[in-house]
Design a protein around this motif. Sequence first.
Motif, mmCIF file in Angstrom:
data_model
loop_
_atom_site.group_PDB
_atom_site.id
_atom_site.type_symbol
_atom_site.label_atom_id
_atom_site.label_comp_id
_atom_site.label_asym_id
_atom_site.label_seq_id
_atom_site.Cartn_x
_atom_site.Cartn_y
_atom_site.Cartn_z
ATOM 1 N N GLY A 76 -3.675 21.687 -6.359
ATOM 2 C CA GLY A 76 -4.163 21.175 -7.634
ATOM 3 C C GLY A 76 -5.682 21.157 -7.639
ATOM 4 O O GLY A 76 -6.288 21.422 -6.608
ATOM 5 N N PRO A 77 -6.346 20.897 -8.780
ATOM 6 C CA PRO A 77 -5.714 20.694 -10.073
ATOM 7 C C PRO A 77 -5.275 22.033 -10.666
ATOM 8 O O PRO A 77 -5.756 23.080 -10.246
ATOM 9 N N GLN A 117 -1.290 17.987 -10.359
ATOM 10 C CA GLN A 117 -1.921 18.650 -11.505
ATOM 11 C C GLN A 117 -3.304 18.106 -11.818
ATOM 12 O O GLN A 117 -4.152 18.822 -12.313
ATOM 13 N N ARG A 118 -3.507 16.813 -11.568
ATOM 14 C CA ARG A 118 -4.818 16.213 -11.862
ATOM 15 C C ARG A 118 -5.574 15.813 -10.594
ATOM 16 O O ARG A 118 -6.244 14.794 -10.557
ATOM 17 N N TYR A 119 -5.447 16.622 -9.578
ATOM 18 C CA TYR A 119 -6.078 16.353 -8.280
ATOM 19 C C TYR A 119 -7.606 16.383 -8.438
ATOM 20 O O TYR A 119 -8.188 17.422 -8.739
ATOM 21 N N ARG A 120 -8.258 15.248 -8.231
ATOM 22 C CA ARG A 120 -9.711 15.166 -8.390
ATOM 23 C C ARG A 120 -10.417 15.396 -7.049
ATOM 24 O O ARG A 120 -9.856 15.082 -6.006
ATOM 25 N N ASN A 138 -12.463 24.381 -16.454
ATOM 26 C CA ASN A 138 -13.370 23.370 -15.890
ATOM 27 C C ASN A 138 -14.831 23.651 -16.189
ATOM 28 O O ASN A 138 -15.257 24.800 -16.227
ATOM 29 N N ASN A 141 -7.516 21.414 -2.317
ATOM 30 C CA ASN A 141 -8.038 21.114 -3.653
ATOM 31 C C ASN A 141 -8.833 22.330 -4.153
ATOM 32 O O ASN A 141 -9.782 22.776 -3.505
#
Length: 330
Positions: free
Chosen positions: A79-80, A316-319, A135, A108
């Motif tokens: 992810g993301p 999906q929203r891996y920061r 992004n 990541n």
Amino acid sequence: MICLGIESSAYALAVGIINDKREILANIIYNFKPPKGMGLIPRDAAEEYSKKVYDILTEAFDNANLKPENIDLIAVTIGPGIGHCLRVGISVAKYLALRLKKPIVGVNHCIAHLEVAKMYTGFKDPLMLYVSGGNTQIITYKDGKYRVIGETLDIGIGNLFDVVAREMGYDMPGGPKIEKLAKEGKNYIEIPYTVKGIDLTFGGILTYVKNLIKSGKYKNEDIAYSLQETVFAMLMEVSERALAYTNKKEFVITGGVACNKRLQEMAKEMCKEWGVKFKPIPSELARDNGVMIAWTGLLMYKSGIRHKPEKLRELQRYRVEDVDPIWLKP
Ligand code: AMP
Ligand code: MG
């Protein structure tokens, strides 16, 4: 040590192979092309990746002149990204890890862009402008972690280019079309400029430009030129502010939009003024690719990070802040 990296978070299914001497042994990138006038349909992209993945892997092994058994480590983007697409890469990576009895690490995607940019440029601690389809972020290492210190508050800049080009009647990806048209543009049309501190927004600009196109009063070349000049000036403004704030002495741009020559030229000028080092990175390492995943996987594994294959799943929203980059710590 040799690592195989698999990337499938959005528009690309990619496989890269790299060793710990920084030698790139394979870098195969397959891009999903949506039907004319459409954006990415997650289920369709995932289905196509499932069909293609065997060929892409085979090509990577052939290019590297290696057998699957020669790989020491499997790395995969977790992810993301888009769930449907991520799951294809993750499933294949888990299968390979189990079948070949090799370790696996989940990577990541944004950090991988930064790590491969560092590998290529030799920079130690740069400020990074990450500009891709989905992004637009300013990322840097600060207080023990990679942190996003500025970003788009709505859509990514690549997405803006893609939709504008689509409105003009061009296929995906739109960015290269906008760059080409912009070269022929001569008349600057005023376009809203929306910077908020180190953050940006592109949604209003998109609506504005769609209306310019619909009005029929302007040449596509002039629209593309004005759009590019405006949004790249916005990118440079936030980057300058971030450089002043972080005091970093190196700057990199990555993501698909980093291939744009006008953006590279503006960054070069800006960095010269600030006494900051800048080096453009080649398209095949700036776009989504498997080498960046493989390289980051190697750094992670060598620093002692171990992931259980049965526990790896898509985030999906891996920061970037969710990752503890222990490979950077003494
Ligand atoms: P990525 O998501 O990093 O693979 O980047 C894909 C995005 O980069 C798409 O939105 C493309 O339209 C954009 N792109 C690719 N080449 C260029 C270019 N030369 N100028 C501007 N945008 C580009
Ligand atoms: Mg990317």
